[in-house]
Design an enzyme around this catalytic site. Sequence first.
Site, short mmCIF file in Angstrom:
data_model
loop_
_atom_site.label_atom_id
_atom_site.label_comp_id
_atom_site.label_asym_id
_atom_site.label_seq_id
_atom_site.Cartn_x
_atom_site.Cartn_y
_atom_site.Cartn_z
N ASP A 82 0.83 -1.21 0.00
CA ASP A 82 0.00 0.00 0.00
C ASP A 82 0.86 1.25 0.00
O ASP A 82 0.69 2.16 -0.83
CB ASP A 82 -0.91 0.04 1.24
CG ASP A 82 -2.09 -0.89 1.13
OD1 ASP A 82 -3.03 -0.55 0.42
OD2 ASP A 82 -2.06 -1.95 1.78
N GLU A 105 -4.87 7.57 -0.25
CA GLU A 105 -5.41 6.97 0.97
C GLU A 105 -4.48 7.06 2.18
O GLU A 105 -4.92 7.26 3.30
CB GLU A 105 -5.75 5.49 0.70
CG GLU A 105 -6.42 4.81 1.86
CD GLU A 105 -6.93 3.43 1.50
OE1 GLU A 105 -7.66 2.85 2.31
OE2 GLU A 105 -6.60 2.94 0.40
N ASP A 165 -6.09 5.11 -5.35
CA ASP A 165 -6.27 4.05 -4.36
C ASP A 165 -5.11 3.09 -4.55
O ASP A 165 -5.06 2.35 -5.53
CB ASP A 165 -7.60 3.32 -4.57
CG ASP A 165 -7.97 2.47 -3.36
OD1 ASP A 165 -7.06 2.08 -2.61
OD2 ASP A 165 -9.17 2.20 -3.17
N ILE A 167 -4.07 0.25 -3.11
CA ILE A 167 -4.57 -1.11 -3.30
C ILE A 167 -6.01 -1.14 -2.81
O ILE A 167 -6.27 -1.00 -1.61
CB ILE A 167 -3.75 -2.16 -2.52
CG1 ILE A 167 -2.31 -2.21 -3.02
CG2 ILE A 167 -4.40 -3.54 -2.66
CD1 ILE A 167 -1.45 -3.25 -2.33
N ASP A 168 -6.93 -1.29 -3.72
CA ASP A 168 -8.33 -1.43 -3.36
C ASP A 168 -8.63 -2.93 -3.25
O ASP A 168 -8.48 -3.66 -4.22
CB ASP A 168 -9.24 -0.80 -4.42
CG ASP A 168 -10.71 -0.87 -4.00
OD1 ASP A 168 -11.06 -0.20 -3.01
OD2 ASP A 168 -11.48 -1.57 -4.67
N THR A 170 -7.48 -4.78 -0.14
CA THR A 170 -6.27 -5.28 0.50
C THR A 170 -6.49 -6.68 1.08
O THR A 170 -5.56 -7.48 1.13
CB THR A 170 -5.80 -4.33 1.61
OG1 THR A 170 -5.82 -3.00 1.11
CG2 THR A 170 -4.40 -4.65 2.06
N SER A 308 -14.20 -2.31 -4.05
CA SER A 308 -15.22 -1.80 -4.98
C SER A 308 -14.73 -1.75 -6.42
O SER A 308 -15.49 -1.98 -7.35
CB SER A 308 -15.65 -0.39 -4.54
OG SER A 308 -16.30 -0.41 -3.30
N ASP A 337 -12.23 5.09 -3.91
CA ASP A 337 -12.87 3.79 -4.14
C ASP A 337 -13.81 3.81 -5.34
O ASP A 337 -14.34 2.76 -5.73
CB ASP A 337 -13.68 3.37 -2.90
CG ASP A 337 -12.79 2.94 -1.74
OD1 ASP A 337 -11.69 2.42 -2.01
OD2 ASP A 337 -13.18 3.15 -0.58
#
Length: 399
Positions: A82, A105, A165, A167-168, A170, A308, A337
């Site tokens: 991340d 983020e 983002d 890592i969407d 995780t 998402s 997201d």
Amino acid sequence: MVMVMARVFAVRFFDGGGSVSRSRSCSIRRFNKNAKYYKELEAAVDVVQRACRLCVHVKSSLLSTDGKVLEKNDQTPVTVADFGVQALLSLELNQLFPSIPLVAEEDSAFLRSRNLADAVLSAVTAEASSTCKPLTQDDVLEAIDRGGTDAFVFGSKPATYWVLDPIDGTRGFLRTSKALYVVGLALVVEGEIVIGVMGCPNWQEDLSKKSSTEMMEGRDALSGSGTIMIAHMDCGTWTKRLNSKPKLPSAWTRCSVDGSDIVHKAHFCIPDSQTWESLPLSSLFNATNNPDDVGNNQILLLSTCCGSLCKYMMVASGRASVFVLRAKEKTIIKAWDHAVGMICIHEAGGKVTDWKGSEIDLAADQVGRRIIFPSGGVLVTNGNLHNQILHIISQTSRV
């Protein structure tokens, strides 16, 4: 915010002789360079691909290296990947476009408190472009904070900025299975999303839509997994294999949403943290995960973990027809997201609104551009089903 909803092929491709090609595929280098944000898109594609490699490398060491799986105060799992992705994209984008701020983020406070900057530095250095001097821990920490909460104050006027983002999904990243996770990057210019890039390292291509000839010709590229999806305003949504070998032509294929126009025959996906019973449509339809056993009053609910953005990819690529998210009380919905997913859906022919049919306002958080406030929730569809589902939501809410 005014969203561009393309319904036609706005990009033209040319062969060496200058004639128009009718092919649905092309090399990124032959993508229409007259597109207004071509330079930004090309840079975004490059850095997201490198970010995906960073994720794969970190994940490969995750099972054998202690200390790289962390938990933030909100119990959301987060990894060195991340922070590494955010640092990498911040460094590269700031070098190319220093005047464009970043909304992302993470911030470095948690990383500093755990003395893990060196692990992130190592991951970033492996994928960073060559610079005049070697990167230091301070370089990486400052790059992360460039996208943090206090890095930039916007105000009420339309603004230009990147939305990231790192890592969407995780939780998907932490699993040893093929659970999906996405690196997502969008560019907002004067309040309008103009480009978007999503990289999903373990996306499996739907081979059922490929002819035997296409599979034979691209067998080397298909042997790997992963995809990258891009969108440019008025130019459509496109994908290519993420792990194609360098010597193979990098073919981009046009994406489009599916043509389903009957609600109970559509394919749905919902957040992993929510149940079908919590959604308004459950009053009319039950849900099943078995595609071979869908009854008259049932819909097919696809299992897609996690996050998402992979659901946006499902709808934009035609694998799913609808993604429904309920805005639960006390749950904050973050811009990163949804931003990149929104342009990919619109350019693929779909539609995104809140549950009242209003467009998602990325500028609702005037100071930070970090939070969105969709009334009721977010509805993502192939366009054909949008009004039908809005009507069901409206009628159910009244009852």
